[in-house]
Write a protein that holds these residues in place. Structure first.
Motif, PDB file in Angstrom:
ATOM      1  N   VAL A   1      45.066  32.616  39.722  1.00 44.05           N
ATOM      2  CA  VAL A   1      46.205  32.765  38.809  1.00 44.05           C
ATOM      3  C   VAL A   1      47.247  33.706  39.397  1.00 44.05           C
ATOM      4  O   VAL A   1      46.955  34.532  40.259  1.00 44.05           O
ATOM      5  CB  VAL A   1      45.748  33.305  37.426  1.00 44.05           C
ATOM      6  CG1 VAL A   1      44.785  32.335  36.764  1.00 44.05           C
ATOM      7  CG2 VAL A   1      45.131  34.693  37.545  1.00 44.05           C
ATOM      8  N   ASN A   2      48.471  33.571  38.892  1.00 43.61           N
ATOM      9  CA  ASN A   2      49.532  34.530  39.217  1.00 43.61           C
ATOM     10  C   ASN A   2      49.398  35.691  38.235  1.00 43.61           C
ATOM     11  O   ASN A   2      49.682  35.544  37.045  1.00 43.61           O
ATOM     12  CB  ASN A   2      50.905  33.869  39.087  1.00 43.61           C
ATOM     13  CG  ASN A   2      52.024  34.820  39.466  1.00 43.61           C
ATOM     14  OD1 ASN A   2      52.152  35.910  38.916  1.00 43.61           O
ATOM     15  ND2 ASN A   2      52.856  34.393  40.402  1.00 43.61           N
TER      16      ASN A   2
ATOM     17  N   LEU B   1      43.391  36.014  26.801  1.00 44.79           N
ATOM     18  CA  LEU B   1      42.925  35.899  28.187  1.00 44.79           C
ATOM     19  C   LEU B   1      41.756  34.916  28.300  1.00 44.79           C
ATOM     20  O   LEU B   1      41.679  34.137  29.251  1.00 44.79           O
ATOM     21  CB  LEU B   1      42.525  37.282  28.717  1.00 44.79           C
ATOM     22  CG  LEU B   1      43.706  38.180  29.097  1.00 44.79           C
ATOM     23  CD1 LEU B   1      43.290  39.627  29.223  1.00 44.79           C
ATOM     24  CD2 LEU B   1      44.344  37.702  30.406  1.00 44.79           C
TER      25      LEU B   1
ATOM     26  N   LEU C   1      42.933  31.494  28.351  1.00 44.94           N
ATOM     27  CA  LEU C   1      43.525  31.152  29.651  1.00 44.94           C
ATOM     28  C   LEU C   1      42.446  31.016  30.735  1.00 44.94           C
ATOM     29  O   LEU C   1      42.763  30.872  31.924  1.00 44.94           O
ATOM     30  CB  LEU C   1      44.546  32.218  30.053  1.00 44.94           C
ATOM     31  CG  LEU C   1      45.799  32.284  29.168  1.00 44.94           C
ATOM     32  CD1 LEU C   1      46.606  33.550  29.445  1.00 44.94           C
ATOM     33  CD2 LEU C   1      46.668  31.041  29.371  1.00 44.94           C
TER      34      LEU C   1
ATOM     35  N   HIS D   1      52.745  37.126  29.946  1.00 45.68           N
ATOM     36  CA  HIS D   1      52.543  36.204  28.825  1.00 45.68           C
ATOM     37  C   HIS D   1      51.610  36.824  27.790  1.00 45.68           C
ATOM     38  O   HIS D   1      51.874  36.789  26.582  1.00 45.68           O
ATOM     39  CB  HIS D   1      51.956  34.891  29.344  1.00 45.68           C
ATOM     40  CG  HIS D   1      51.443  33.992  28.261  1.00 45.68           C
ATOM     41  ND1 HIS D   1      52.282  33.288  27.409  1.00 45.68           N
ATOM     42  CD2 HIS D   1      50.174  33.716  27.853  1.00 45.68           C
ATOM     43  CE1 HIS D   1      51.543  32.602  26.545  1.00 45.68           C
ATOM     44  NE2 HIS D   1      50.266  32.846  26.791  1.00 45.68           N
TER      45      HIS D   1
ATOM     46  N   ASP E   1      52.629  36.850  36.110  1.00 46.62           N
ATOM     47  CA  ASP E   1      53.073  35.877  35.102  1.00 46.62           C
ATOM     48  C   ASP E   1      52.074  35.798  33.949  1.00 46.62           C
ATOM     49  O   ASP E   1      52.447  35.754  32.777  1.00 46.62           O
ATOM     50  CB  ASP E   1      53.229  34.481  35.736  1.00 46.62           C
ATOM     51  CG  ASP E   1      54.416  34.428  36.685  1.00 46.62           C
ATOM     52  OD1 ASP E   1      55.215  35.391  36.686  1.00 46.62           O
ATOM     53  OD2 ASP E   1      54.538  33.436  37.437  1.00 46.62           O
ATOM     54  N   LEU E   2      50.786  35.772  34.307  1.00 50.85           N
ATOM     55  CA  LEU E   2      49.750  35.658  33.282  1.00 50.85           C
ATOM     56  C   LEU E   2      49.766  36.855  32.330  1.00 50.85           C
ATOM     57  O   LEU E   2      49.746  36.699  31.103  1.00 50.85           O
ATOM     58  CB  LEU E   2      48.379  35.525  33.958  1.00 50.85           C
ATOM     59  CG  LEU E   2      47.188  35.400  33.015  1.00 50.85           C
ATOM     60  CD1 LEU E   2      46.282  34.253  33.434  1.00 50.85           C
ATOM     61  CD2 LEU E   2      46.378  36.698  33.009  1.00 50.85           C
TER      62      LEU E   2
END
Length: 625
Positions: A141-142, A164, A167, A149, A145-146
């Motif tokens: 993951v980035n 989280l 995701l 969010h 960015d994550l």
């Protein structure tokens, strides 16, 4: 407007400062800028969190340091998250990470309910074997960015973790990684003040500002975090494991001899212990049972080997508790002692930190900046002595009556009963229950009554004599504040029976929206800590540091009781408009030293007999809420 004021205002999440908020922020900024420790005492509702974050973030921008907001319990993370979210809503880009312990941040429901030590082993196994998809996904993951969010979506700690998990990444590992680039970290005291912690994160204390919330709890919390116990139940369970799983007769007999010796020693001493107390032991007397400790170590590895070969991926044995305890007592760290303790779970050997300054002194004196804040901060002598603070102090305190208007509260002292230890008996418990029942019947407001007891034993003893017409909610191990609020939503007039310093008293909000659900606070007895050898050791340390035995006694026994009372009273006054009646129910509240403290604190202090008490409660019903 000066540059400093503009910078602090930039990080303040509201358009204007409420009364005292600017003074708190300025005191904190001045302390941080001059390398001193800020001691802030202000009632809940003033807005300490917003002020502390504004001042600390302003200073952090200038000094290029991180802000760590430290809380005692995970529930207390709500306030800093709320204020940081408001800042972000105002366009101020302050990113943050929340760290809770691994089990609380685990997405795999099958492992979350394991005992802590077993969970850590399970988690380690699943990560190393590639069987935890949430852990495996973190590298795909980035991170920026994550997390941006998540912190824009999550309004509280539970939402932070669940977002989280949704995701498909491990909340603990992601948060630990993101903490390195976040401007604010929110975590419990554990991550800063625990010496031998199995969970660690990389923190640079010298380049961090520590905001320590509910700081009146810090000395006790440090002591608890750095203590290790060996319950009698673990010794008994270990005997069963060794008998069942050690085939070699000599090894089995050696291990059983050690365990039986410990069991006999603990049972014998436990018989002379009163409920919930602690007696000091000589370290040598305890170490004698570990002379052939290699037998315990060998048994541990043999049991683990057998369980693994039987196909258990996460082998666990209660012998691990003995290994941990033995490792701790061999260290013989200054400021630690061995005790035999009894609580609701039974008897335990405890290797306990009696001098929290051995842990906190280096942290507080080496950190870039420190803010100690609470609604009920103890005296400066206590704070500096117990925590080993050697740097300068900036102190700012707001008293209860500076904040709450006198027409919004009354304080009554009823001296017809006592919970004094030597006077406790069934007759006294029945008298307390009778006056509580009469108060409940006379009280006509559609609000709850919060009654605070010095111990769970006293609470249970009084409860059985309550009038059957009294609707009550009793604090239990399973009681949660959320369930309690739901209960009060349907029926406000309940007698809440809670323990001083417990989970229904400290750091909780009795609110539905803007409405405070409490209209009456009853302090049943003076919640002095029960005298024991541990507290006597603490008192001796303070007496030596302060060169004043009387002051040491007051700081060890009297001030914890006063802080607990103030914490309880604070539940009813969460804003300047809240109104409530306070009843101090014990004849010891008439004693000169306590009367002086509470007269100064409240500004009024009316001693009443039983009929006057009931009349005052009835009259208070007429005050508009």
């Amino acid at each position: 407007m000066s540059g400093i004021e503009a910078l602090i205002r930039r990080y303040f999440p509201y358009d204007t400062f409420r009364r005292y908020q600017w003074e708190i922020a300025k005191s904190i900024y001045d302390a941080l800028s001059s390398g001193k420790v800020a001691l802030i005492e202000a009632p809940t509702g003033v807005g300490k969190t917003a002020s502390a974050l504004a001042a600390s973030l302003a200073y952090a921008e200038e000094s290029n340091v991180k802000v760590l907001f430290l809380i005692r319990t995970k529930n207390e993370a709500q306030a800093p998250i709320r204020e940081l979210r408001r800042l972000r809503d105002r366009g101020v880009d302050v990113n943050f990470a929340v760290i809770r312990n691994r089990p609380d941040m685990c997405c795999m429901t099958s492992t979350r309910k394991l005992p802590y030590e077993e969970f850590l082993e399970e988690c380690k196994f699943l990560r190393s074997s590639g069987e935890c998809p949430y852990y495996s996904n973190i590298r795909r993951v980035n991170l920026n960015d994550l997390m941006l969010h998540v912190i824009d979506e999550a309004g509280n700690v539970n939402e932070y973790v669940s977002t989280l998990c949704a995701l498909n990444v491990c909340p603990y590992e992601i948060s630990r990684m993101y903490l390195e680039r976040a401007r604010v970290g929110i975590m419990t005291y554990y991550y800063i003040f625990s010496i031998n912690r199995p969970e660690t994160i990389n923190l640079d204390i010298r380049n961090s500002v520590l905001i320590i919330d509910e700081a009146h709890n810090l000395p006790d919390a440090i002591s608890g975090l750095n203590s290790i116990d060996l319950p009698l139940t673990s010794v008994i369970a270990s005997i069963s494991e060794v008998k069942k799983l050690i085939d070699e007769e000599e090894l089995r007999n050696r291990a059983i001899k050690i365990l039986r010796g410990l069991q006999t020693y603990m049972v014998k001493l436990g018989k002379v212990l009163e409920e919930e107390t602690m007696v000091s032991l000589e370290l040598g007397d305890v170490l004698q049972f570990f002379e052939d400790f290699q037998a315990i170590t060998d048994s541990y590895y043999e049991i683990i080997r057998k369980k693994r070969s039987a196909g258990l991926p996460i082998p666990y044995t209660p012998l691990s508790r003995l290994l941990d305890f033995h490792r701790a007592i061999l260290n013989k760290v200054s400021g630690f002692s061995v005790f035999l303790a009894r609580d609701e779970q039974g008897v335990s050997l405890v290797y306990k930190c009696v001098d929290p300054s051995v842990v906190s002194s280096s942290v507080i004196n080496e950190a870039n900046g420190v803010v100690l804040m609470s609604g009920t901060l103890p005296p400066r002598d206590y704070v500096t002595s117990m925590l080993g603070i050697s740097r300068g102090i900036v102190e700012y305190r707001i008293s209860f009556r500076d904040y709450v208007r006198p027409e919004n509260y009354g304080v009554l002292v009823y001296d017809g009963v006592t919970t004094r230890y030597v006077e406790r008996d069934e007759e006294e418990y029945a008298k307390i229950a009778d006056i509580l029942s009469r108060i409940y019947q006379a009280y006509a407001l559609d609000k709850a009554i919060l009654s605070i007891f010095p111990s769970y034993t006293v609470l249970k003893s009084v409860r059985k004599y309550l009038n059957p017409g009294v609707k009550y909610i009793m604090e239990l191990g399973s009681t949660s504040i959320d369930d309690l609020i739901k209960d009060l939503r349907n029926d406000r007039k309940k007698l809440i029976m809670a323990v001083a310093g417990g989970k229904l008293v400290e750091g909780v909000e009795y609110r539905l929206g803007s409405e405070n659900l409490l209209g009456l606070i009853i302090i049943v007895g003076v919640p002095y800590p029960e005298p024991n050898d541990y507290l006597d050791d603490v008192m001796e340390i303070l007496a030596a540091r302060l060169n004043d035995r009387r002051l040491a006694w007051e700081l060890t026994y009297q001030w914890p009781a006063i802080v607990r009372i103030k914490q309880a009273v604070g539940r009813a006054f969460r804003s300047e408009s809240d109104k409530a009646l306070v009843i101090l129910m014990d004849r010891r509240f008439r004693e000169a030293r306590l009367a002086k403290i509470f007269e100064d604190y409240f500004g009024k202090y009316q001693v009443v007999d039983e009929n006057e008490l009931i009349n005052e409660i009835s009259n208070f019903n007429l005050i508009p809420h």
